[in-house]
Design a protein around this motif. Structure first.
Motif, PDB file in Angstrom:
ATOM      1  N   PRO A  87      -5.053  -7.147  -0.728  1.00  0.00           N
ATOM      2  CA  PRO A  87      -5.474  -8.545  -0.606  1.00  0.00           C
ATOM      3  C   PRO A  87      -4.499  -9.344   0.267  1.00  0.00           C
ATOM      4  CG  PRO A  87      -5.721  -7.812  -2.867  1.00  0.00           C
ATOM      5  CD  PRO A  87      -5.012  -6.714  -2.130  1.00  0.00           C
ATOM      6  N   HIS A  88      -3.246  -8.860   0.357  1.00  0.00           N
ATOM      7  CA  HIS A  88      -2.273  -9.573   1.199  1.00  0.00           C
ATOM      8  C   HIS A  88      -2.519  -9.315   2.683  1.00  0.00           C
ATOM      9  CE1 HIS A  88       0.787  -6.011   0.788  1.00  0.00           C
ATOM     10  NE2 HIS A  88       0.365  -5.996   2.022  1.00  0.00           N
ATOM     11  N   LYS A  89      -3.469  -8.484   3.004  1.00  0.00           N
ATOM     12  CA  LYS A  89      -3.826  -8.369   4.415  1.00  0.00           C
ATOM     13  C   LYS A  89      -4.998  -9.297   4.750  1.00  0.00           C
ATOM     14  CE  LYS A  89      -2.205  -4.096   6.453  1.00  0.00           C
ATOM     15  NZ  LYS A  89      -1.111  -3.687   5.592  1.00  0.00           N
ATOM     16  N   THR A 115      -8.556   3.065   9.264  1.00  0.00           N
ATOM     17  CA  THR A 115      -7.251   3.563   9.720  1.00  0.00           C
ATOM     18  C   THR A 115      -6.534   2.505  10.551  1.00  0.00           C
ATOM     19  OG1 THR A 115      -8.264   4.492  11.695  1.00  0.00           O
ATOM     20  CG2 THR A 115      -8.062   5.958   9.787  1.00  0.00           C
ATOM     21  N   THR A 116      -5.225   2.632  10.591  1.00  0.00           N
ATOM     22  CA  THR A 116      -4.415   1.647  11.295  1.00  0.00           C
ATOM     23  C   THR A 116      -4.680   1.658  12.800  1.00  0.00           C
ATOM     24  OG1 THR A 116      -2.794   2.170   9.605  1.00  0.00           O
ATOM     25  CG2 THR A 116      -2.098   0.673  11.340  1.00  0.00           C
ATOM     26  N   PRO A 117      -4.748   2.822  13.438  1.00  0.00           N
ATOM     27  CA  PRO A 117      -4.966   2.772  14.886  1.00  0.00           C
ATOM     28  C   PRO A 117      -6.311   2.149  15.271  1.00  0.00           C
ATOM     29  CG  PRO A 117      -4.110   4.925  14.243  1.00  0.00           C
ATOM     30  CD  PRO A 117      -4.437   4.188  12.981  1.00  0.00           C
ATOM     31  N   ALA A 156       0.832  -1.199   0.000  1.00  0.00           N
ATOM     32  CA  ALA A 156       0.000   0.000   0.000  1.00  0.00           C
ATOM     33  C   ALA A 156       0.872   1.257   0.000  1.00  0.00           C
ATOM     34  CB  ALA A 156      -0.915  -0.001   1.221  1.00  0.00           C
ATOM     35  N   SER A 157       2.022   1.172   0.654  1.00  0.00           N
ATOM     36  CA  SER A 157       2.933   2.327   0.668  1.00  0.00           C
ATOM     37  C   SER A 157       3.309   2.732  -0.748  1.00  0.00           C
ATOM     38  CB  SER A 157       4.225   1.990   1.419  1.00  0.00           C
ATOM     39  OG  SER A 157       3.963   1.454   2.685  1.00  0.00           O
ATOM     40  N   GLU A 158       3.591   1.746  -1.581  1.00  0.00           N
ATOM     41  CA  GLU A 158       3.969   2.056  -2.955  1.00  0.00           C
ATOM     42  C   GLU A 158       2.786   2.621  -3.741  1.00  0.00           C
ATOM     43  OE1 GLU A 158       5.878  -1.946  -2.662  1.00  0.00           O
ATOM     44  OE2 GLU A 158       6.699  -1.330  -4.587  1.00  0.00           O
TER      45      GLU A 158
HETATM   46  C1  LIG Z   1      -4.242   2.039   6.519  1.00  0.00           C
HETATM   47  C2  LIG Z   1      -2.927   1.443   6.137  1.00  0.00           C
HETATM   48  N1  LIG Z   1      -2.259   1.943   5.086  1.00  0.00           N
HETATM   49  C3  LIG Z   1      -1.066   1.443   4.702  1.00  0.00           C
HETATM   50  C4  LIG Z   1      -0.469   0.403   5.362  1.00  0.00           C
HETATM   51  C5  LIG Z   1       0.860  -0.066   4.894  1.00  0.00           C
HETATM   52  O1  LIG Z   1       0.754  -1.277   4.232  1.00  0.00           O
HETATM   53  P1  LIG Z   1       1.937  -1.853   3.326  1.00  0.00           P
HETATM   54  O2  LIG Z   1       2.835  -2.674   4.183  1.00  0.00           O
HETATM   55  O3  LIG Z   1       1.227  -2.685   2.306  1.00  0.00           O
HETATM   56  O4  LIG Z   1       2.637  -0.685   2.732  1.00  0.00           O
HETATM   57  C6  LIG Z   1      -1.121  -0.158   6.462  1.00  0.00           C
HETATM   58  C7  LIG Z   1      -0.513  -1.270   7.206  1.00  0.00           C
HETATM   59  O5  LIG Z   1      -1.000  -1.737   8.196  1.00  0.00           O
HETATM   60  C8  LIG Z   1      -2.386   0.371   6.848  1.00  0.00           C
HETATM   61  O6  LIG Z   1      -3.040  -0.127   7.900  1.00  0.00           O
END
Ligand SMILES: Cc1ncc(COP(=O)(O)O)c(C=O)c1O
Ligand SMILES: Cc1ncc(COP(=O)(O)O)c(C=O)c1O
Lengths: 480, 480
Positions: free
Chosen positions: B301-303, B245-247, B148-150
């Protein structure tokens, strides 16, 4: 699918893989499909209910194989080699099962630690200077990137960050974008397109340095350009040298370029994507002399060191340079050992966050081949390139276009570019062997790269017979 | 190692993998090693001669396993889930054997074409608007990124390029760095760290938009910030919304944010890294409403979709936006079909050049689970989160800190941050279950994410018993 079925299907897949690779030379190396061929062979939507495994696996031959360019066919001579070996495949199976995401030490300590140690092993195999080896308290060290493109980008970004800080330290009224607008990066006109792309991504200007007759960059050319740019108020900050250029496998003269970069405070990155693997052989190691001047160095074990894609090895002299460029510390990624100075959180070293346990592939390959086995692989492929070179040289209709140093032979028919384009088109259309072209000094040149692990002298002979046969037919045509 | 030995070792590895996954819950989920543990367990250099396979495989248990965080243990509740399934592993074996590098259509047509069609399948599973589907002549389409970062970075770079061209078209005296210095990107203060990092890489300013009480970004806040920035002469150009969101798995209100972005010519990217998988269920799909306003959309999908790492699915509305940002055409990468308009060269869509045949994993998983199987997986994990939520709610010492919408429960002991830090430390040190914390409104919160495919209600019950036992011990201590 439960574990019991996986045991059965997994074993079938192992056999399928072995069958595929054992019989690969019977397949046409380059596929005979038109763009869009696949869409009509499968449904337009995913099934609602599970399908049977038999149906899926049958479709591999029906849908996928007809559209595969067989990179591991002994008749594949295009681009550069993509590495493939059984030990790497076994390691990848294990990597998939562990399925740990190694962005930080805590996320899976073994994943981080094996990587650091494997990059030390590999660094020692290449006789990298001590400053690149992590050891137990080195200030340098290695990391696995996905690709050489990412390594180049990371080095450029780290250099950019350092340069901006340096310039702002003495010109406190410069904004970041003021500095960005003045930074200049350099690379050879023969450098891979990923280098120019890194500069585009980083938002900095990049200039192409003209190469000499052997397609290598020499120090005087770089020096001249830098002087002019400095006189014009620009700020040179980065030079990407190539060892083993993509078109002709030329080697920039890092022994002379390195000292200039060091004097001028220019980050020197070395992209040895393909050729780097050869430096494990003492006879090729002199080409790496000068690496001691570099700030970062990269090559792709996934090209020529029998480690399946993806695995690009990168070392930096100062870990802090690369980590400091992008450190981000949200709470959900913190862990208690991170400030101990003993650990590495590789997410700071790369563009992605997530990362696979790729060092397992290095570990399996290094141990199951041994250094000598890997050296033998390199030497065999270089020898095969020499075989092909001799065949070309013995035929007066052809010429060799660049010194053959490693596994790449650049050659052409004496004559027009159009003639050579026609020859390549016949080769491509025949689908029996596969090559790609390059451009050298404005001339259209054919690249013959020794790629597959299973390519033997007989395949080279056969490829040459095929090329001369097509040449014969081509030259018979009334238009020539 | 030859094919015959690979057949034998590969089958042993299949059994090893199945054994590992069948018995994973007997292992401590979080490893008991100190930083640096691994280096002393193996030699300091690669062997000269090959070692035996038995020795290598024995070392997996001796060297690697003690340092593994077992992401697929049913007691792993940290970060977000990392997907893992047998069909994906089988597809990865095939991918490794084909070993084709799919940077262009010609480099392996099947690799490119299956990817385009699989992203169409997946887009339809999510009911993405037609404009994101490639079809046979759509102007949008999908691509597999590594992470997702990319995807976020690519979208930001494409937006940056578009914005620079637009601004320069009306202000021809602006240099690229003049524009760069004025561009502003926005994202939630709750966004993943990779979003801020993308802006750092792209050399543009990024501002964090404060979220509301439910940790979601609302339109008025973004609007206010943009107005102020425009008044100050800055140029808003990009907004990254987060769905999940991640949190705390909060959802930015894209239905209201999207129209604003469209009016203001702001590229809206949606990062649904974790939660995106759930949109294949009709009951969760409303959370994706507003995607029609987005320029790009991404999830992993890898999550959560049973496709092993790495596989991050990204769609863009206009392929030309993303391709145009970085097109590079060296001769050695050209091929005859590329101008036909029918084909896709995915190297223009991503940071790396090389790429694996990752769509095979999607194909195997979609077909062997079927849409219904995948929906069942999502629903089961959401239900397990609800089970955990009820357990927490029934215990008056604890509180739930954010609405439980998907597979994540944010909770804490009523009391100080220090108390909760102590509880987490006990949990981590016990190594029986594994969680990570987050920060919400300045409070230290524990995140309990349903991760492993094999987690059942009994594991949740057991985890809760364990947490309450540690809580009991903690609260017994005189200091509390
Ligand atoms: C909302 C969100 N965006 C991005 C990421 C980053 O994922 P990746 O490792 O695929 O870059 C995460 C990872 O937990 C996430 O929760
Ligand atoms: C010299 C050089 N650099 C970089 C690359 C790009 O490699 P990757 O796909 O790992 O980014 C190549 C690929 O052939 C190359 O030859």
């Amino acid at each position: 699918m439960d574990a019991a079925e996986f045991r059965r299907r997994g074993k079938e897949m192992v056999d399928y893989v072995a069958d595929y690779l054992e019989n690969i030379e019977k397949r046409l190396v380059y596929p005979d499909v038109e763009p869009g061929y696949l869409r009509s062979l499968i449904p337009t939507e995913a099934p609602l209910e599970p399908e049977s495994y038999e149906d899926v696996i049958k479709d591999v031959e029906r849908v996928i194989m007809p559209g595969i360019t067989h990179w591991h066919s002994p008749y594949f001579f295009a681009y550069f080699s993509a590495a493939s070996s059984y030990p790497a495949m076994l390691a990848d199976m294990l990597c998939g099962a562990l399925g740990c995401i190694g962005f930080s030490w805590a996320a899976s300590p073994a994943c981080t630690e094996l990587e650091t140690v494997m990059l030390d092993w590999l660094g020692k195999m290449l006789q990298l200077p001590e400053c690149f080896i992590a050891g137990t308290h080195g200030s340098g060290g290695g990391v696995i990137q996905g690709t050489a493109s990412e390594a180049t980008l990371m080095s450029l970004l780290a250099a950019r960050c350092k340069a901006i800080r340096r310039v702002q330290a003495t010109n406190s009224n410069y904004s970041e974008s003021d500095v960005l607008g003045k930074l200049v990066a350099y690379t050879s006109e023969q450098a891979h397109s990923s280098v120019e792309r890194a500069a585009l991504i980083g938002g900095v200007m990049m200039k192409q340095v003209p190469a000499d007759n052997s397609y290598a960059v020499r120090v005087d050319m770089l020096k001249k350009m830098m002087e002019e740019d400095k006189a014009a108020g620009l700020i040179p900050f980065y030079f990407c040298a190539t060892l083993g250029t993509t078109p002709s496998c030329a080697f920039d003269r890092i022994v002379e370029l390195g000292p200039l970069c060091n004097e001028e405070n220019i980050w020197m990155h070395i992209d040895a994507a393909y050729a780097g693997s050869a430096f494990i052989c003492p006879e090729f190691r002199p080409l790496l002399n000068g690496v001691e001047f570099a700030d970062s160095f990269n090559f792709n074990p996934h090209k020529w060191l029998l480690v399946n894609f993806d695995c690009s090895a990168m070392w930096v002299k100062k870990r802090t340079d690369i980590i400091g460029a992008f450190k981000m510390e949200p709470l959900y990624l913190k862990h208690e050992n991170q400030e101990s100075g003993l650990i590495t959180d590789y997410r700071h070293w790369q563009i992605p966050l997530g990362r696979r346990f790729r060092s397992l592939k290095l570990w399996f390959v290094f141990r199951l081949y041994g250094l000598q086995g890997l050296q033998a692989h390199i030497r065999k492929q270089v020898a095969l390139a020499k075989v092909f070179e001799s065949l070309v040289r013995a035929d007066k209709r052809f010429e060799i276009c660049a010194e053959v140093i490693m596994g790449l032979v650049c050659f052409r028919l004496k004559g027009s570019n159009e003639l050579n384009q026609n020859l390549l088109k016949r080769i491509t259309d025949s689908r029996e062997i596969h090559l790609v072209p390059c451009q050298l000094s404005g001339r259209f040149v054919l690249r013959f790269a020794i790629c597959a692990r299973t390519t033997e002298s007989s395949h080279i002979q056969q490829a040459w017979r095929h090329i001369t046969q097509l040449t014969f037919e081509l030259l018979q045509e009334p238009s020539h």
